[in-house]
Design an enzyme around this catalytic site. Structure first.
Site, short mmCIF file in Angstrom:
data_model
loop_
_atom_site.label_atom_id
_atom_site.label_comp_id
_atom_site.label_asym_id
_atom_site.label_seq_id
_atom_site.Cartn_x
_atom_site.Cartn_y
_atom_site.Cartn_z
CG PHE A 57 -1.45 -1.34 1.61
CD1 PHE A 57 -2.03 -2.19 0.69
CD2 PHE A 57 -1.28 -1.79 2.90
CE1 PHE A 57 -2.45 -3.46 1.06
CE2 PHE A 57 -1.69 -3.05 3.29
CZ PHE A 57 -2.28 -3.90 2.36
CB CYS A 58 2.23 3.58 -1.46
SG CYS A 58 1.90 3.27 -3.20
CG ASN A 59 3.32 2.71 5.22
OD1 ASN A 59 4.47 2.58 5.63
ND2 ASN A 59 2.38 3.31 5.94
#
EC number: 2.8.1.9
Length: 882
Positions: free
Chosen positions: A424-426
């Site tokens: 999730f782009c984390n």
């Protein structure tokens, strides 16, 4: 997957029991009519769909769009940089929207300025470029940029800008921030004359939904809590993008210096519009280098003279803002207030759903007591103060092994449940919760895994997780449909059958397609099993198919089978069994139109891209996007036939007159256009208005048929296997990855037996051999002796032709589609998943090697297949062809 009798750990938690056991009052719905009425009126497009990716984007209500469109139809909005009447209307409306945004966050223009951007990412970039950084010098250490490791990629990416200014970046772990000792203001010292520092942290983790204390804002700014031991004045950027979609934010209490937001997270529409809320006390310190249209009070074109506008917003909004999208925000605020009563109501409603789902999900157990899921969270979902409506988890088997998130996503898609998977782009939160070290991240990259792909397990360890998230229009039925899906696919009833899922029309059930249900598939050339493998009374299910085509004899493909013609089953019976270790081709298929019905042949020429005309055409929508059966299952009812003598393709479908399309383009009349297949650019041409109208009539929406240009060469993206050299790179048609797909009848037979054991005694066989073969859409079918032995092959020889085995095909949910009717049945995918130990592999991809096309080359049914095994060969999973 576990079987056996039902047990308490497999039960769905009743919502009433959950509410009764809660230690705090919980709120569900908005108290003004039922939530079901709201869903039906405003979100009718969600019928049969369970949408659980509100952290990705929430959904817009119908009335919001209707109101916005009415506004546009009734008013003339000009460029706000002009001075005419329509431009003045735009300027004034935009300013009113700025006031509305500030009021939404409980502040005013006296304290904050709204700078419109393309999204929160652009807002973060603006801060990184404009913050008054001080580079280290001989007399001081300079500024530092600190960020919580549980931050979005767009926050971490700010360090590339600060590094160019020689400003140090310091990542701060959440546990270190939690444990940081608070100091009194006097002990913090006087920051006067010291360099400014910036601390960034999210109000809500987009990975786990953890909500970090808003009190950190005041504590860091006052010096009572320090992210790093650096003297100087601390400023705070609160990344509120994930938080404000479901919670109120009071900037009169928590006065962050910068607050980036994206409006689609709140309203669902418009996309591509965000804002940076800037504390006016800091605005004068911000620096700017580039200046665009509308930002200058005065400048000279021939001299380095420029004076910015006084307004902070006008100074930083380069060029014309997306003013119509800004105007759309007014209708978003109106709809949100009208439908829900405000953000506090949304916060309570979404948290109730999240807490219920968390409680139910965490209580699920296998018969041996092992948990069904592992949830990644820093809270116990006790309060909306510490947890947002987000649940990140991985599914486990009954031995505690992780089931890859890609498989869970595919299974969810079969039930029309929309989730998010990956990191999730984390990356920071992903590493922390999944125990992935920095070295492992680099190792995964070397193994071919990149952010956003579907490589979910490496050496048995997960590379990401599954995330579900709730929005203001989410319902209890959404949550329970998801829970039933987990129970049905991981736990079984006493009869070994999955527990019931939602019925058609109910949330969580695939939408009914009356046309597909009533469609009677026309006769088509498809494969059948050999007599020794298919002795069921249904083995003649395709006996009305036309005879498979012999390319040399060029049998007319449109002739219906008659009593004097030899049927497909009879031709398969002519194949000699030979030695038990021998393999022969029992069937050959090509798929002239990508994702449409198969065309069976007895003998067929090879081209440079595979079987001649295999997947040379594809159907696209009005935007030029390639369609597959995932979006349009009835593509399988389109039956193409190749007539090499007449140089035409004849296309048939139930209820439609046959239509002819030439095999080759007229180079003088054709107009080349571009499309994409699996991110590859391909040159194509439109096959004309006549076939477009034919397709549009059949499907009830505007579609086009396009063909790959004959002078365009598309190469395979990557090499497969250790020994493949660069000069053997394959050229491809409109397939996704490889030239040929081969499957083994023994593998099909094992799957058929697994599916049969799921049926009650005496129940009609649901999956005849031919039905299963057609689902896997292979080119070459062999009569192997052992299931899945083809995955051990390195090369095969068929006569004088040699083919390299590129690796197994990693299957998607398309195998659940019955190629005769277009109807879905998830049992095939689920059973194959069980058999293949969480990886849904079936069939192998081939590439021909050293193919000499100076003389015609053919593949024929009955040809012997000689496999070559090589020890320690590495094959990477390859996505399914369609």
């Amino acid at each position: 997957m576990a079987g056996g009798a039902a047990h308490p750990g497999a039960e769905l938690l009743p919502f009433a029991r959950f509410l009764d056991s809660s230690l705090q009052p919980l709120v569900y719905g908005y108290g003004r009519g039922t939530l079901h009425e709201l869903r039906a009126r405003e979100f009718g497009r969600l019928a049969g769909t369970v949408y659980l990716d509100h952290a990705g984007t929430t959904l817009f209500p119908q009335s919001q769009i209707t109101s916005f469109m009415k506004d546009l139809m009734e008013n003339v909005y000009g460029n706000p940089h002009s001075q005419n009447i329509s431009s003045k209307l735009t300027h004034d409306t935009v300013e009113q929207v700025r006031f509305r945004i500030l009021a939404h966050f409980h502040t005013s223009p006296e304290d904050y300025t709204v700078i419109f951007t393309s999204g929160s990412t652009a807002a973060l970039k603006l801060v990184a470029e404009a913050f008054p950084w001080v580079s280290p010098g001989p007399e001081g250490s300079g500024s530092c940029f600190c960020y919580l490791t549980d931050s979005h990629t767009s926050v971490v990416g700010m360090r590339k800008i600060t590094a160019a200014m020689n400003v140090s970046s310091i990542p701060v772990r959440p546990e270190d921030m939690w444990s940081a000792e608070r100091q009194d203001a006097a002990a913090a010292g006087d920051p006067a004359g010291q360099p400014p520092h910036l601390f960034c942290y999210p109000a809500q983790s987009n990975f786990s939904g953890t909500r970090y204390p808003l009190s950190w804002i005041g504590e860091v700014k006052s010096g009572r809590r320090r992210p790093a031991s650096r003297p100087g004045k601390w400023f705070v950027l609160l990344d509120a993008a994930a938080f404000v979609g479901t919670s109120p934010l009071d900037l009169s209490v928590h006065q962050a210096d910068f607050v980036p937001i994206s409006f689609y997270k709140i309203f669902g529409f418009p996309t591509g519009l965000g804002a940076l809320l800037v504390n006016n006390r800091l605005a004068a310190l911000l620096r700017k280098t580039y200046f665009g249209g509308g930002t200058a009070a005065a400048y000279l074109a021939g001299d380095d003279f420029y004076v910015p506008r006084e307004s902070v917003a006008e100074r930083f909004e380069d060029g014309t803002i997306s003013f119509l999208d800004v105007i759309a925000l007014k209708h978003g605020f109106d709809a949100l207030e009208r439908l829900t009563g405000g953000m506090e109501s949304i916060r309570q409603h979404t948290f109730t759903l999240a807490q219920y789902t968390y409680t139910a999900l965490s209580s699920l157990r296998y018969p041996n007591g092992a948990p069904v899921v592992q949830i990644y969270s820093d809270s116990d979902f006790s309060s909306p103060e510490v947890q947002g409506p987000v649940i990140s988890f991985n599914v486990l088997d009954d031995h505690g092994n992780v089931v890859g998130y890609s498989q869970v996503d595919k299974m969810a898609s079969l039930h029309n449940i929309h989730v998010r998977t990956g990191c999730f782009c984390n990356t920071g939160a992903c590493q922390r919760h999944l125990g992935i070290s920095d070295e492992m991240v680099k190792k995964h990259l070397q193994a071919g895994h990149v952010c956003g792909d579907d490589v979910d397990l490496i050496d048995g360890q997960p590379t990401g997780s599954v995330r579900i998230s709730f929005g203001y229009m989410s319902t209890l039925e959404d949550a329970q449909a998801f829970l039933r899906f987990i129970i049905a696919t991981r736990l079984h009833s006493s009869h070994g059958q999955p527990l019931p899922l939602a019925t058609p029309g109910e949330a969580g059930a695939p939408p009914e397609d009356s046309e597909a249900q009533n469609a009677v598939p026309a006769a088509r050339a498809r494969g059948s099993s050999s007599p020794q493998e298919d002795t069921s009374p249904h083995s003649g299910v395709w006996n009305n198919s036309p005879t498979a085509v012999d390319a040399e004899g060029l049998c007319p493909p449109l002739l219906e089978a008659t009593g004097t013609q030899q049927t497909t089953s009879e031709k398969a019976a002519d194949v000699p069994d030979g030695d038990l270790r021998s393999h022969v081709i029992t069937n050959l298929f090509l798929y002239p139109i990508k994702s449409c019905a198969a065309f069976e042949v007895i003998r067929w020429p090879l081209g440079s891209q595979g079987l001649l005309y295999d997947r040379s055409w594809m159907v696209v929508n009005h935007n030029g996007i390639c369609l597959s059966q995932k979006q349009e299952p009835r593509l399988c009812l389109i039956q193409p036939f190749i007539d090499l003598q007449r140089r035409i393709m004849v296309i048939k479908a139930q209820g439609m007159e046959p239509i002819e399309v030439p095999l080759e383009e007229n180079s003088e009349q054709v107009q080349i256009c571009q499309s994409k297949v699996c991110a590859d650019r391909v040159n194509t041409y439109d096959c004309g208005e006549k076939i477009s109208n034919w397709l549009s009539k059949f499907f009830g929406r505007p579609y086009h048929l396009i063909k790959q240009s004959s002078d365009f060469q598309r190469n395979a993206k990557k090499k497969h296997g250790k020994d493949q050299s660069a000069h053997t790179t394959a050229t491809l048609s409109l397939v996704n990855e490889a030239q040929y797909l081969l499957i083994n009848r023994s593998s099909i037979l094992e799957l058929q037996q697994q599916l049969s054991t799921s049926c009650e005694n005496g129940k009609e066989e649901l999956f005849p051999m031919n039905n299963l073969i057609s689902r896997f859409r292979a080119n070459i079918i062999t009569n192997g002796t052992r299931a899945f032995e083809e995955e051990k092959w390195d090369e095969i020889s068929i006569g004088s032709l040699r083919f390299q085995v590129l690796g197994p095909c990693h299957r998607c949910q398309m195998i659940c589609i019955d190629q005769q009717t277009g109807q879905r049945n998830q049992d095939v995918f689920q059973k194959l998943s069980e058999r293949r130990e969480r990886k849904v592999k079936f069939g192998v991809y081939l590439m021909h090697t050293s193919l000499d096309l100076s003389s015609p080359c053919y593949l024929s049914v009955g040809s012997q297949v000689l496999p070559l095994l090589k020890e320690n060969m590495e094959h990477h999973d390859i996505p399914a062809t369609e």
